[in-house]
Write a protein that holds these residues in place. Structure first.
Motif, mmCIF file in Angstrom:
data_model
loop_
_atom_site.group_PDB
_atom_site.id
_atom_site.type_symbol
_atom_site.label_atom_id
_atom_site.label_comp_id
_atom_site.label_asym_id
_atom_site.label_seq_id
_atom_site.Cartn_x
_atom_site.Cartn_y
_atom_site.Cartn_z
ATOM 1 N N PHE A 1 0.862 -1.172 0.000
ATOM 2 C CA PHE A 1 0.000 0.000 0.000
ATOM 3 C C PHE A 1 0.903 1.228 0.000
ATOM 4 N N ASP A 2 0.779 2.044 -1.026
ATOM 5 C CA ASP A 2 1.557 3.270 -1.118
ATOM 6 C C ASP A 2 0.974 4.316 -0.194
ATOM 7 N N LYS A 3 1.838 5.059 0.451
ATOM 8 C CA LYS A 3 1.396 6.136 1.326
ATOM 9 C C LYS A 3 1.136 7.365 0.484
ATOM 10 N N ASP A 4 -0.051 7.930 0.632
ATOM 11 C CA ASP A 4 -0.417 9.136 -0.134
ATOM 12 C C ASP A 4 -0.138 10.387 0.645
#
Length: 70
Positions: A67-70
């Motif tokens: 999960f990429d951190k936004d």
């Protein structure tokens, strides 16, 4: 999560049974596939385990979604 990696006529594909999701692999982090992240056409990124580059396909592996951190 369990992910089945297979080779199709269009290239590599990933199937996630629990989500009943099959998507083409559009980007690989490592040329030999194993031990890096892959990106699916739907945008998911999945970290694959370290396996020998000559591992036969299809194969079901334990992988982790990134999960990429936004």
């Amino acid at each position: 999560m369990k992910v089945m990696i297979r080779r199709t006529s269009a290239g590599l594909s990933a199937y996630v049974p629990k989500k009943d999701l099959e998507e083409p692999i559009i980007k690989v982090e490592k040329e030999d596939l194993w031990g890096g992240a892959v990106t699916l056409k739907n945008g998911w990124r999945i970290a694959l385990p370290d396996l020998p580059k000559d591992t036969p396909l299809p194969i079901t592996v334990e992988a982790k979604r990134i999960f990429d951190k936004d």
